[in-house]
Design a protein around this motif. Sequence first.
Motif, short mmCIF file in Angstrom:
data_model
loop_
_atom_site.label_atom_id
_atom_site.label_comp_id
_atom_site.label_asym_id
_atom_site.label_seq_id
_atom_site.Cartn_x
_atom_site.Cartn_y
_atom_site.Cartn_z
N HIS A 261 2.83 3.07 1.48
CA HIS A 261 4.22 2.96 1.95
C HIS A 261 5.05 4.11 1.37
O HIS A 261 5.27 4.16 0.18
CB HIS A 261 4.79 1.60 1.54
CG HIS A 261 6.22 1.40 1.93
ND1 HIS A 261 6.69 0.26 2.55
CD2 HIS A 261 7.32 2.19 1.77
CE1 HIS A 261 7.98 0.37 2.77
NE2 HIS A 261 8.39 1.53 2.29
N HIS B 284 0.31 -1.52 -0.13
CA HIS B 284 0.19 -2.95 0.17
C HIS B 284 -0.58 -3.11 1.47
O HIS B 284 -0.69 -2.15 2.25
CB HIS B 284 1.58 -3.61 0.25
CG HIS B 284 2.45 -3.10 1.36
ND1 HIS B 284 2.28 -3.46 2.69
CD2 HIS B 284 3.49 -2.24 1.35
CE1 HIS B 284 3.20 -2.85 3.42
NE2 HIS B 284 3.95 -2.10 2.65
N HIS C 27 9.23 -0.97 11.46
CA HIS C 27 9.34 -2.43 11.46
C HIS C 27 10.32 -2.93 10.43
O HIS C 27 10.74 -2.19 9.55
CB HIS C 27 7.96 -3.07 11.19
CG HIS C 27 7.33 -2.66 9.89
ND1 HIS C 27 7.52 -3.35 8.72
CD2 HIS C 27 6.50 -1.63 9.59
CE1 HIS C 27 6.83 -2.76 7.75
NE2 HIS C 27 6.20 -1.71 8.24
CU1 C2O Z 1 5.62 -1.19 3.44
CU2 C2O Z 1 4.77 -0.71 7.32
O1 C2O Z 1 5.17 -1.02 5.38
#
Ligand code: C2O
Length: 622
Positions: free
Chosen positions: A220, A258, A592
């Motif tokens: 991320h 994550h 998102h």
């Molecule tokens: Cu921390 Cu698409 O995410």
Amino acid sequence: MFNLRLLAGLGTLGLTLVAGLVVAQPSPTVVPKATPLAASLSGNQMNLGPAGSVQTHTHTLFNAGPFTETFNLTATSRQAWPVTIAPAQVQLPPGVSTTLTVQVTLPANAWPGTVGLTFITATNTFITAPITLRARDSLLVQSNTALNIPPTQMGAWVGGERVYSLTTNISTTEFLPGLQTPTYGYNGSYLGPTLIMTTGEVLSLSVTNLLTEVTTTHWHGLHLPAEMDGGPHQGIEPGTTWRPTFTLLNPASTVWYHPHPHAAGTMSMPHGTHAPQLSTASTGQQVYFGLAGMILIRDSASAALGLPQTYGVDEFPVVVQDRNFNPDGSFREYPALQNRNLRKGNYFLVNGTLAGNLTAPAQLVRLHLLNGSNARFYNFGFADNRSFYQIASDSALLNQPITRQRLVLGPGERAEIVVDLSGLQGQTLYFANYSSELGGSYAGPNASDDYDGANYVLFTLNVSAPTPDPVTTMPATLNNIVRLTAGQAALTRTLTLNNPPAINGTVFDMDVINITTTYGTLEVWSFFNPTEDAHPMHIHDTPFQILSRNNALPPDYELGWKDTVIVRPFERVNVIKSFGTYADPGGPLMYHCHILEHEDDGMMGQYVIIDYQYLYLPFIRR
Ligand code: C2O
Ligand code: CU
Ligand code: CU
């Protein structure tokens, strides 16, 4: 102190009646006294103490109205702990205040880390105008546990590449005394190691999945080729290993990793590297069970600044997550009392520790804050309201340190702060969440719970002796970010957020590309939120700058690089982002809401970056 002030509801009704009279018999000289009845109750005390202790706090009740009022006082405990309030009734002439004393007994068997809530109400008995004032106190049951500091993984230097390895495990973790909680972790039982990375190095990562279901590992915040991103398309089957490799282009910052699987139907994989598969895994569940870790990126420019940068000594990760437990110690995913389809809890883990104790030296100390919760917003601050410097937002250092007393993070957001502990050796500070100050502008009425209206301690900070070579001064300049302007953008796209969770009325579909962008251009993405909940909107790959909030320049601490932005109810937030370095018409990237239950429910879309010079490459999937 924070004053709750509620004006009497009948004040409005009284005016309405008077207005009616005026119409019936026009008599312009009669002007009724419209002084509203008013009173205030000082609000939301927070405190902590050991199980078995009796804790006392006080509130000030003030009659600001024109009449003598009689108030009835009540105090109740959310946890059904014994609680008393004195006096139980009080008569207050106008302009007079009194002190209410609330005593709560923390049961001897209360789990350390429990955040007890006490609801206090003051209701007047005045015959025509009811006033009800409320406050919500918190009591954290102390523990002696040291705050966990996840181990670092520096990476091995092999053949010109920096090699990291992660393995997802099924395990158990003891959060509550004597109880084993089934958890997931990377290389351990809960959370994962802090990966230390250096800008410009070639990274070679391996992730082995020892879960019994598919997972993915998303970096991320990293700017990378789509197939290395670890989004829903890079599924790692149980028992297999995924090996992404790319050059680290991001500057010094705090990012994280994550899972990101999507419980969709058949995944049709780009690049032909993975077989089609059926997934039932969810991002929200895998993160809730413990899969998350921090990445600290170092670069030469930031190293030259002399910021605190000795991990575990004057620099600490602070991963904040809320969890709920069943009586047997297992995680409860959708707590009955605060259901609403979100994984929100009444226990607060920092680096996986409940009510932890951090020891930090009496000098400048740097905290890397990550809101790693599924759905909760936090409003961080120190219990003595001391100010601190914010030095970084999600994706980079800010241009200058910014002095703050509070700092809001939505799920997925990061910030770096530096707190000056010079001269405080032997003192104890408390790092807290001041959620009560957020009002309804984050978790709307259907998403909020009792803890959203309260303030409570997250961890204790004990100040020790300074190190032999302490950092004691803050640099005045940290970065030289040049602001982008809307005029540089090739186009503007509007993304309207929906409830039930969707974007532009469309629920996420693995097989649909929602947006096609052009390599080498900039675009404005305009998030419009007509829902009553705030949504932390995240875009994969390159970071963005926030151009405006409701057409106004955002606050100074939001002028740097970000990859996740909170869009409040009825707000329009414009961000500008470039689509460069890596084009891949077959490599979808996600955008998102980072409330993981919204994401899993389909508040997500995917975009591709196309370099139109190379259109012979395999074309967009549909
Ligand atoms: Cu921390 Cu698409 O995410
Ligand atoms: Cu991401
Ligand atoms: Cu959302």
